[in-house]
Design an enzyme around this catalytic site. Structure first.
Site, short mmCIF file in Angstrom:
data_model
loop_
_atom_site.label_atom_id
_atom_site.label_comp_id
_atom_site.label_asym_id
_atom_site.label_seq_id
_atom_site.Cartn_x
_atom_site.Cartn_y
_atom_site.Cartn_z
CB SER A 9 -0.88 0.03 1.25
OG SER A 9 -1.34 1.35 1.47
CG HIS A 34 -3.94 -1.63 -1.39
ND1 HIS A 34 -5.07 -2.35 -1.71
CD2 HIS A 34 -4.25 -0.88 -0.32
CE1 HIS A 34 -6.04 -2.05 -0.84
NE2 HIS A 34 -5.56 -1.15 0.02
CG ASP A 36 -4.95 2.35 1.21
OD1 ASP A 36 -3.86 1.98 1.68
OD2 ASP A 36 -5.92 1.57 1.03
CG MET A 38 -8.00 7.05 3.08
SD MET A 38 -6.92 7.06 4.54
CE MET A 38 -6.28 5.37 4.44
CG HIS A 67 -9.18 0.20 0.05
ND1 HIS A 67 -8.51 -0.04 1.23
CD2 HIS A 67 -10.50 0.16 0.36
CE1 HIS A 67 -9.40 -0.21 2.20
NE2 HIS A 67 -10.61 -0.09 1.69
CG MET A 69 -10.97 3.22 2.91
SD MET A 69 -9.34 3.09 3.61
CE MET A 69 -8.36 3.24 2.12
CG MET A 138 -11.32 -2.93 5.78
SD MET A 138 -9.90 -2.49 4.76
CE MET A 138 -8.94 -1.50 5.92
N GLY A 143 -8.23 3.96 7.74
CA GLY A 143 -7.87 5.37 7.88
C GLY A 143 -6.38 5.59 8.01
N GLY A 145 -2.15 3.70 8.25
CA GLY A 145 -1.23 2.58 8.19
C GLY A 145 -0.64 2.35 9.57
CG ASP A 173 -6.20 -3.05 3.23
OD1 ASP A 173 -6.92 -2.20 2.67
OD2 ASP A 173 -5.01 -2.83 3.55
N GLY A 174 -4.50 -4.51 6.26
CA GLY A 174 -4.29 -3.82 7.53
C GLY A 174 -3.52 -4.66 8.53
N GLY A 195 1.47 -2.12 4.08
CA GLY A 195 2.01 -0.78 3.89
C GLY A 195 3.26 -0.61 4.74
C1 DX5 Z 1 -5.98 1.43 5.91
C2 DX5 Z 1 -5.63 1.07 4.46
C3 DX5 Z 1 -4.59 -0.03 4.40
C4 DX5 Z 1 -3.27 0.42 5.03
C5 DX5 Z 1 -2.42 -0.80 5.36
O1 DX5 Z 1 -7.14 2.20 5.94
O2 DX5 Z 1 -6.77 0.62 3.76
O3 DX5 Z 1 -4.38 -0.42 3.04
O4 DX5 Z 1 -2.56 1.25 4.14
O5 DX5 Z 1 -1.31 -0.31 6.05
P1 DX5 Z 1 -0.54 -1.27 7.09
O6 DX5 Z 1 -0.11 -2.47 6.28
O7 DX5 Z 1 0.62 -0.42 7.56
O8 DX5 Z 1 -1.52 -1.62 8.17
ZN ZN Z 2 -6.36 -0.32 1.80
#
Ligand code: DX5
Ligand code: ZN
Length: 217
Positions: A9, A34, A36, A38, A67, A69, A138, A143, A145, A173-174, A195
């Site tokens: 990510s 990936h 993100d 937001m 993705h 959000m 998730m 929101g 990383g 994811d996460g 990420g």
């Molecule tokens: C969070 C994102 C994830 C995030 C993952 O809202 O959708 O994709 O970037 O980051 P890590 O791997 O650091 O949890």
């Molecule tokens: Zn994501």
């Protein structure tokens, strides 16, 4: 070839140099990128929109896994298709009409993804699986990383049961790290987003650790 795909990510990448970061992770083994998105409304953070995603597209040679959000989703589907998203994932919680949203994403020529927050049961998407190419589970509240992994193994198993022999990716994811990845892989996930686990240890001069971090997952 590796059964499990790794989708770093770029939320954890250097926001002042996305082109270089995207090229580095792809050169060092990323299967997908990936992205993100937001909106500061659906989640308490704001990243980037269609113009930025269009710019990322010039550097992505694998798969651009976008993705969203954001809420609402439908007014922006066309813009992300134009920006070049290969997969566009909407949150089932983002509005009342996920069935229509997934139809619209496919109608715009992209693969359709649906994301589930930790509090949302697998059953929430039971009736749209024929419109789904990817389910994003998730394992953090969306929101940011670098958050702590929330175990969703049971949900992943349940989703695999529901999916049956349909061609649907199950993406986690996460909070994915070398320690947590085996859990969800065993339960039936085939794409892992990471990420902070990928971008930690990178630096302006030396992004070489990305490859080691990707292989460690
Ligand atoms: C969070 C994102 C994830 C995030 C993952 O809202 O959708 O994709 O970037 O980051 P890590 O791997 O650091 O949890
Ligand atoms: Zn994501």
């Amino acid at each position: 070839n590796r059964r499990i795909k790794i989708a770093p990510s770029i939320l954890s990448a250097d926001f002042a140099d996305f082109g270089r970061e995207i090229r580095a992770i792809e050169d060092q083994g990323a299967d997908w990128v990936h992205v993100d998105v937001m909106d500061g409304h659906f989640v308490p953070n704001l990243t980037f929109g269609p113009p930025a995603v269009k710019a990322f597209r010039k550097h992505v040679t694998t798969v651009m896994d976008v993705h969203l959000m954001i809420a609402p989703v439908d007014p922006y589907i066309e813009a992300y298709a134009e920006a070049g998203a290969d997969i566009l994932t909407a949150h089932v919680e983002a509005g009342p009409h996920i069935h229509r949203t997934l139809q619209a994403i496919r109608g715009a020529g992209m693969k359709a993804g649906v994301a589930l927050n930790p509090g949302t049961p697998a059953e929430a998407i039971q009736h749209v699986l024929d419109l789904t190419d990817l389910v994003c589970v998730m394992t953090v509240n969306p929101g940011f990383g670098g958050q702590k992994f929330i175990d969703m193994t049971a949900k992943v198993r349940r989703l695999r049961e529901m999916i049956g022999d349909r061609e649907v990716h199950v993406e986690i994811d996460g909070g994915v790290t070398p320690a947590t990845a085996p859990l969800v892989a065993a339960a039936g996930a085939d794409v892992l987003v990471a990420g902070s686990a990928v971008f930690s240890g990178g630096s302006v001069s030396n992004s070489a650790p990305y490859g080691e971090n990707i292989r460690a997952i």
